[in-house]
Write a protein that holds these residues in place. Structure first.
Motif, PDB file in Angstrom:
ATOM      1  N   THR A  78      -7.993  -6.172   3.041  1.00 42.90           N
ATOM      2  CA  THR A  78      -7.897  -5.620   4.395  1.00 42.90           C
ATOM      3  C   THR A  78      -7.804  -4.109   4.362  1.00 42.90           C
ATOM      4  OG1 THR A  78      -6.740  -7.627   5.097  1.00 42.90           O
ATOM      5  CG2 THR A  78      -6.602  -5.721   6.559  1.00 42.90           C
ATOM      6  N   LEU A  79      -6.916  -3.588   3.520  1.00 37.66           N
ATOM      7  CA  LEU A  79      -6.723  -2.150   3.376  1.00 37.66           C
ATOM      8  C   LEU A  79      -6.943  -1.756   1.927  1.00 37.66           C
ATOM      9  CD1 LEU A  79      -3.525  -1.729   5.593  1.00 37.66           C
ATOM     10  CD2 LEU A  79      -5.878  -1.098   6.188  1.00 37.66           C
ATOM     11  N   LEU A  80      -7.720  -0.709   1.714  1.00 35.70           N
ATOM     12  CA  LEU A  80      -8.064  -0.275   0.369  1.00 35.70           C
ATOM     13  C   LEU A  80      -7.258   0.961  -0.003  1.00 35.70           C
ATOM     14  CD1 LEU A  80     -11.960  -0.586   0.563  1.00 35.70           C
ATOM     15  CD2 LEU A  80     -10.281  -2.351  -0.032  1.00 35.70           C
ATOM     16  N   PHE A  84      -6.614   5.939   5.180  1.00 35.94           N
ATOM     17  CA  PHE A  84      -5.662   6.638   6.030  1.00 35.94           C
ATOM     18  C   PHE A  84      -5.628   5.896   7.367  1.00 35.94           C
ATOM     19  CE2 PHE A  84      -6.586   9.744   2.878  1.00 35.94           C
ATOM     20  CZ  PHE A  84      -5.483  10.582   2.810  1.00 35.94           C
ATOM     21  N   ILE A  85      -4.461   5.454   7.755  1.00 36.73           N
ATOM     22  CA  ILE A  85      -4.359   4.631   8.951  1.00 36.73           C
ATOM     23  C   ILE A  85      -3.452   5.301   9.977  1.00 36.73           C
ATOM     24  CG2 ILE A  85      -4.684   2.536   7.584  1.00 36.73           C
ATOM     25  CD1 ILE A  85      -1.688   1.988   7.899  1.00 36.73           C
ATOM     26  N   LEU A  86      -3.567   4.836  11.226  1.00 33.26           N
ATOM     27  CA  LEU A  86      -2.674   5.266  12.287  1.00 33.26           C
ATOM     28  C   LEU A  86      -1.727   4.122  12.606  1.00 33.26           C
ATOM     29  CD1 LEU A  86      -5.037   7.205  14.725  1.00 33.26           C
ATOM     30  CD2 LEU A  86      -3.358   8.152  13.122  1.00 33.26           C
ATOM     31  N   VAL A  87      -0.425   4.437  12.595  1.00 29.52           N
ATOM     32  CA  VAL A  87       0.616   3.444  12.850  1.00 29.52           C
ATOM     33  C   VAL A  87       1.138   3.642  14.273  1.00 29.52           C
ATOM     34  CG1 VAL A  87       2.876   2.590  12.133  1.00 29.52           C
ATOM     35  CG2 VAL A  87       1.231   3.380  10.425  1.00 29.52           C
ATOM     36  N   ASN A  88       1.034   2.607  15.066  1.00 28.23           N
ATOM     37  CA  ASN A  88       1.480   2.650  16.454  1.00 28.23           C
ATOM     38  C   ASN A  88       3.002   2.592  16.506  1.00 28.23           C
ATOM     39  OD1 ASN A  88       2.105   2.147  19.156  1.00 28.23           O
ATOM     40  ND2 ASN A  88       0.322   0.826  19.472  1.00 28.23           N
ATOM     41  N   LYS A  89       3.647   3.734  16.821  1.00 28.91           N
ATOM     42  CA  LYS A  89       5.108   3.800  16.834  1.00 28.91           C
ATOM     43  C   LYS A  89       5.708   3.238  18.126  1.00 28.91           C
ATOM     44  CE  LYS A  89       7.032   5.331  13.913  1.00 28.91           C
ATOM     45  NZ  LYS A  89       7.432   6.655  13.451  1.00 28.91           N
ATOM     46  N   ILE A 252      -8.071   2.412  10.950  1.00 28.81           N
ATOM     47  CA  ILE A 252      -8.350   3.294   9.813  1.00 28.81           C
ATOM     48  C   ILE A 252      -9.119   4.512  10.340  1.00 28.81           C
ATOM     49  CG2 ILE A 252      -9.569   3.514   7.604  1.00 28.81           C
ATOM     50  CD1 ILE A 252      -9.285   0.427   7.347  1.00 28.81           C
ATOM     51  N   TRP A 253      -8.614   5.716  10.054  1.00 29.09           N
ATOM     52  CA  TRP A 253      -9.300   6.913  10.540  1.00 29.09           C
ATOM     53  C   TRP A 253      -9.984   7.711   9.429  1.00 29.09           C
ATOM     54  CZ3 TRP A 253      -7.539  11.813   8.999  1.00 29.09           C
ATOM     55  CH2 TRP A 253      -6.243  11.851   8.453  1.00 29.09           C
ATOM     56  N   THR A 272     -12.309   1.569  11.682  1.00 31.11           N
ATOM     57  CA  THR A 272     -12.116   0.120  11.485  1.00 31.11           C
ATOM     58  C   THR A 272     -10.780  -0.315  12.079  1.00 31.11           C
ATOM     59  OG1 THR A 272     -13.398   0.170   9.428  1.00 31.11           O
ATOM     60  CG2 THR A 272     -11.925  -1.722   9.783  1.00 31.11           C
ATOM     61  N   VAL A 273     -10.827  -1.296  12.961  1.00 27.57           N
ATOM     62  CA  VAL A 273      -9.602  -1.839  13.551  1.00 27.57           C
ATOM     63  C   VAL A 273      -8.957  -2.790  12.560  1.00 27.57           C
ATOM     64  CG1 VAL A 273      -8.641  -3.213  15.450  1.00 27.57           C
ATOM     65  CG2 VAL A 273     -10.515  -1.592  15.893  1.00 27.57           C
ATOM     66  N   ILE A 274      -7.654  -2.647  12.362  1.00 32.97           N
ATOM     67  CA  ILE A 274      -6.919  -3.463  11.383  1.00 32.97           C
ATOM     68  C   ILE A 274      -6.513  -4.776  12.027  1.00 32.97           C
ATOM     69  CG2 ILE A 274      -4.880  -3.551   9.900  1.00 32.97           C
ATOM     70  CD1 ILE A 274      -4.977  -0.442   9.916  1.00 32.97           C
ATOM     71  N   ARG A 275      -6.941  -5.883  11.434  1.00 31.54           N
ATOM     72  CA  ARG A 275      -6.650  -7.219  11.966  1.00 31.54           C
ATOM     73  C   ARG A 275      -5.988  -8.072  10.894  1.00 31.54           C
ATOM     74  NH1 ARG A 275      -9.233  -7.422  16.764  1.00 31.54           N
ATOM     75  NH2 ARG A 275     -11.135  -6.181  17.041  1.00 31.54           N
TER      76      ARG A 275
END
Length: 275
Positions: A78-80, A84-89, A252-253, A272-275
């Motif tokens: 899913t994640l490599l 670099f991802i954005l975390v929804n706080k 993922i940005w 890419t939307v993380i699912r």
């Protein structure tokens, strides 16, 4: 020693905020009395000029979205490494920076969410154990009150076996830890009906130290990495308290495994939307 970026940012913002107030409430009056239009470009002026920028960054990072870089292979495929991802706080509640104190709740983690949290630590802690509070990212498998059973990396939740499909050979690319995953099997796991996600697995072990049956306590969550053969997760160190949650991984940005090499950027993963 782990540097706490949130603490550093908060301290710098408070310092620059104090300089901004000093400039507005004291020095500005002195300049006006002296007939000067501006300060002399000193340290106070410099710190005061940084305050608006730092304040905006602190608010966005603490209450809206926080950037996070994937350092390991534990969430492959899913994640490599290098994502670099954005975390929804805002997903699970508004919390104060540094202390992580909950101000008000906005939602609860759902089964299948990919979540960033503060590592709770294990007791006793082995020599290689990271410090408690280190940022971890895993998938929510067990909710409060769930009975989670793990057998050969396969899940049964509340007596219902989780559905698995596929089993093709996975070929890893990029950094060495990712390449070493080549030869494992890629399955689609359906923790939630209609929301499958990929995991890495291999032929069943004769014995797996992560096997067992757990009942998730109230206010806690059972987390597992999607790379079931190389993830240090709740199978080994236990449950994650709700107070340790940082946010939900949304998108993922950027992907960059090595800043020194232009060909290490994978532009296809942007957005890419993380699912």
């Amino acid at each position: 020693m782990k540097l706490d970026f949130a603490l550093i940012l908060t301290v710098l913002t408070l310092l620059c905020g104090a300089a901004w107030l000093l400039d507005r409430l004291v020095l500005a009056r002195r300049r006006a009395a002296a007939g000067a239009e501006s300060g002399g470009g000193g340290t106070v002026d410099f710190l005061a000029s940084l305050f608006p920028v730092l304040a905006v960054v602190l608010v966005l990072r603490s209450f809206v979205y926080e950037p996070f870089r994937i350092p390991s292979s534990s969430m492959m495929p899913t994640l490599l490494i290098g994502d670099f991802i954005l975390v929804n706080k805002f997903a699970y509640g508004v919390r104060l920076p540094v202390t992580n104190t909950l101000l008000f709740e906005t939602g609860k983690p759902r089964r299948g969410d990919v979540v960033v949290f503060r590592y709770p630590g294990r007791n006793p802690a082995p020599p290689y154990d990271p410090p408690a509070g280190t940022d971890y990212i895993k998938r929510v498998v067990g909710l409060p009150g769930d009975v989670v059973e793990v057998r050969d990396n396969r899940l049964t939740i509340n007596g219902q076996p989780v559905k698995y499909e596929g089993g093709e050979v996975y070929i890893g690319t990029g950094p060495r830890p990712a390449v070493e995953m080549s030869g494992t099997r890629r399955f689609m796991e359906e923790l939630v009906p209609g929301r499958p996600h990929a995991i890495l697995d291999q032929a069943p072990f004769r014995y797996n130290p992560g096997d067992g049956r757990r009942v998730v306590p109230e206010g806690h969550y059972f987390m597992m990495g999607d790379n079931r053969v190389a993830s240090d997760d709740s199978r080994f160190w236990g449950f994650v308290p709700e107070a340790n949650l940082a946010g939900r991984a949304d998108v993922i940005w950027l992907n960059c495994a090595n800043w020194a090499c232009i060909d290490s950027f994978d532009w296809r993963r942007i957005g890419t939307v993380i699912r």
